[in-house]
Design a protein around this motif. Structure first.
Motif, PDB file in Angstrom:
ATOM      1  N   ILE A 298      -5.374 -71.891  23.254  1.00 29.02           N
ATOM      2  CA  ILE A 298      -5.801 -73.237  22.847  1.00 29.02           C
ATOM      3  C   ILE A 298      -6.760 -73.836  23.878  1.00 29.02           C
ATOM      4  O   ILE A 298      -7.792 -74.431  23.531  1.00 29.02           O
ATOM      5  N   PHE A 299      -6.438 -73.686  25.141  1.00 33.54           N
ATOM      6  CA  PHE A 299      -7.290 -74.216  26.207  1.00 33.54           C
ATOM      7  C   PHE A 299      -8.660 -73.539  26.184  1.00 33.54           C
ATOM      8  O   PHE A 299      -9.697 -74.184  26.357  1.00 33.54           O
ATOM      9  N   HIS A 300      -8.664 -72.214  25.960  1.00 35.34           N
ATOM     10  CA  HIS A 300      -9.924 -71.476  25.888  1.00 35.34           C
ATOM     11  C   HIS A 300     -10.758 -71.955  24.699  1.00 35.34           C
ATOM     12  O   HIS A 300     -11.990 -72.135  24.800  1.00 35.34           O
ATOM     13  N   PHE A 301     -10.124 -72.191  23.543  1.00 33.18           N
ATOM     14  CA  PHE A 301     -10.840 -72.679  22.360  1.00 33.18           C
ATOM     15  C   PHE A 301     -11.411 -74.081  22.621  1.00 33.18           C
ATOM     16  O   PHE A 301     -12.544 -74.389  22.220  1.00 33.18           O
ATOM     17  N   PHE A 302     -10.638 -74.922  23.291  1.00 34.57           N
ATOM     18  CA  PHE A 302     -11.095 -76.273  23.600  1.00 34.57           C
ATOM     19  C   PHE A 302     -12.327 -76.236  24.504  1.00 34.57           C
ATOM     20  O   PHE A 302     -13.315 -76.957  24.256  1.00 34.57           O
ATOM     21  N   LEU A 303     -12.307 -75.415  25.540  1.00 35.08           N
ATOM     22  CA  LEU A 303     -13.463 -75.313  26.437  1.00 35.08           C
ATOM     23  C   LEU A 303     -14.681 -74.758  25.709  1.00 35.08           C
ATOM     24  O   LEU A 303     -15.808 -75.240  25.914  1.00 35.08           O
TER      25      LEU A 303
ATOM     26  N   LYS B  54     -15.357 -75.011  22.507  1.00 32.06           N
ATOM     27  CA  LYS B  54     -15.854 -76.039  21.589  1.00 32.06           C
ATOM     28  C   LYS B  54     -16.633 -77.107  22.346  1.00 32.06           C
ATOM     29  O   LYS B  54     -17.717 -77.537  21.901  1.00 32.06           O
ATOM     30  N   LYS B  55     -16.134 -77.542  23.485  1.00 34.60           N
ATOM     31  CA  LYS B  55     -16.829 -78.546  24.286  1.00 34.60           C
ATOM     32  C   LYS B  55     -18.172 -78.015  24.772  1.00 34.60           C
ATOM     33  O   LYS B  55     -19.196 -78.726  24.753  1.00 34.60           O
ATOM     34  N   SER B  56     -18.198 -76.775  25.234  1.00 38.75           N
ATOM     35  CA  SER B  56     -19.444 -76.180  25.704  1.00 38.75           C
ATOM     36  C   SER B  56     -20.472 -76.063  24.589  1.00 38.75           C
ATOM     37  O   SER B  56     -21.660 -76.351  24.774  1.00 38.75           O
ATOM     38  N   SER B  57     -20.017 -75.669  23.386  1.00 40.72           N
ATOM     39  CA  SER B  57     -20.927 -75.545  22.254  1.00 40.72           C
ATOM     40  C   SER B  57     -21.466 -76.910  21.831  1.00 40.72           C
ATOM     41  O   SER B  57     -22.668 -77.062  21.566  1.00 40.72           O
ATOM     42  N   ASP B  58     -20.600 -77.937  21.772  1.00 41.82           N
ATOM     43  CA  ASP B  58     -21.051 -79.283  21.399  1.00 41.82           C
ATOM     44  C   ASP B  58     -22.059 -79.830  22.409  1.00 41.82           C
ATOM     45  O   ASP B  58     -23.050 -80.488  22.024  1.00 41.82           O
ATOM     46  N   PHE B  59     -21.834 -79.592  23.677  1.00 39.04           N
ATOM     47  CA  PHE B  59     -22.751 -80.080  24.716  1.00 39.04           C
ATOM     48  C   PHE B  59     -24.116 -79.410  24.593  1.00 39.04           C
ATOM     49  O   PHE B  59     -25.159 -80.075  24.712  1.00 39.04           O
TER      50      PHE B  59
END
Length: 244
Positions: free
Chosen positions: A179-184, A186-191
């Motif tokens: 979950i933590f890996h998916f969150f990071l 997703k944040k990197s892709s959005d940025f």
């Protein structure tokens, strides 16, 4: 010319003798493995593997006198031992044959070894006993009092947990990590997408401003301004070159 012919003859002679020695070694090796006496040549001569050539020769002379058929012509056992000793000496007395024999002997011993409890050995399997008191499954439970004040996992205050608890904890840790890996990610892709959109907006704004300015100035004035801009850029480059 004669010297070259002589050298060629000597080389042919050495090759012939070496080939004969090798053929003799192969014949002896076949005969040795076909005998019922499963001893290696060092054991037959009663010497160690690191023995010197002098020690090999002394042992051979002593045993050949002891096993010589003349001492007891009717004994087939002495004759067999005498032949085996001669065969052993014919190999161990020649450095190149001894080297090949040692390599084959080491390879055969490695094949006879097996793993038992992480230990390599060639001892009979029924005689191998592996026991380690530091392992939970092997230690004497009647002496558990000795281990009361010793941490099971090497961390004070942490008691022994059932394997099911440890497995469940590992699964939970894996899920949280995923979950933590998916969150990071997703944040990197959005940025990254946000930065690209911002650059596109700035480029579109500059393009619209350039078009509006071109419409107001007209084609002739816009071309004149473009030439002046190019000349100014070239002049600035020349000034920089002259100063340097």
């Amino acid at each position: 010319m004669q010297r070259r012919t002589f050298e060629t003859m000597m080389l042919s002679k050495n090759i012939l003798f070496r080939s004969l020695a090798w053929q003799r070694y192969q014949a002896i090796r076949t005969l040795y493995y076909s005998t019922s006496v499963m001893q290696n040549h060092y054991e037959l001569l009663g010497i160690k593997r690191e023995s010197s050539p002098e020690e090999i020769r002394e042992s051979f002379i002593r045993l050949s006198k002891e096993y010589h058929p003349d001492t007891n012509p009717d004994s087939t056992e002495l004759h067999t031992k005498f032949v085996a000793v001669n065969e052993a000496y014919s190999i161990l007395s020649k450095p190149h044959l001894r080297q090949v024999y040692d390599a084959e002997l080491a390879d055969k011993e490695r094949q006879n070894m097996y793993n038992y409890g992480g230990i390599k050995t060639n001892a009979p399997q029924e005689r191998v006993i592996f026991h380690d008191d530091s392992l939970w499954e092997m230690r004497d439970r009647s002496e558990d009092k000795k281990y009361e004040h010793h941490p099971y996992y090497g961390i004070r205050g942490v008691k022994k947990l059932p394997n099911s608890y440890i497995a469940a904890g590992a699964v939970v840790f894996m899920i949280v990590g995923a979950i933590f890996h998916f969150f990071l990610a997703k944040k990197s892709s959005d940025f990254a997408i946000e930065q690209l959109n911002r650059r596109d907006q700035i480029a579109s704004k500059n393009h619209m401003m350039a078009r509006e300015q071109a419409k107001l100035n007209g084609n002739e004035l816009q071309l004149t301004l473009l030439r002046q801009r190019i000349e100014n850029a070239n002049n600035s480059k020349e000034d920089v070159k002259q100063k340097s």
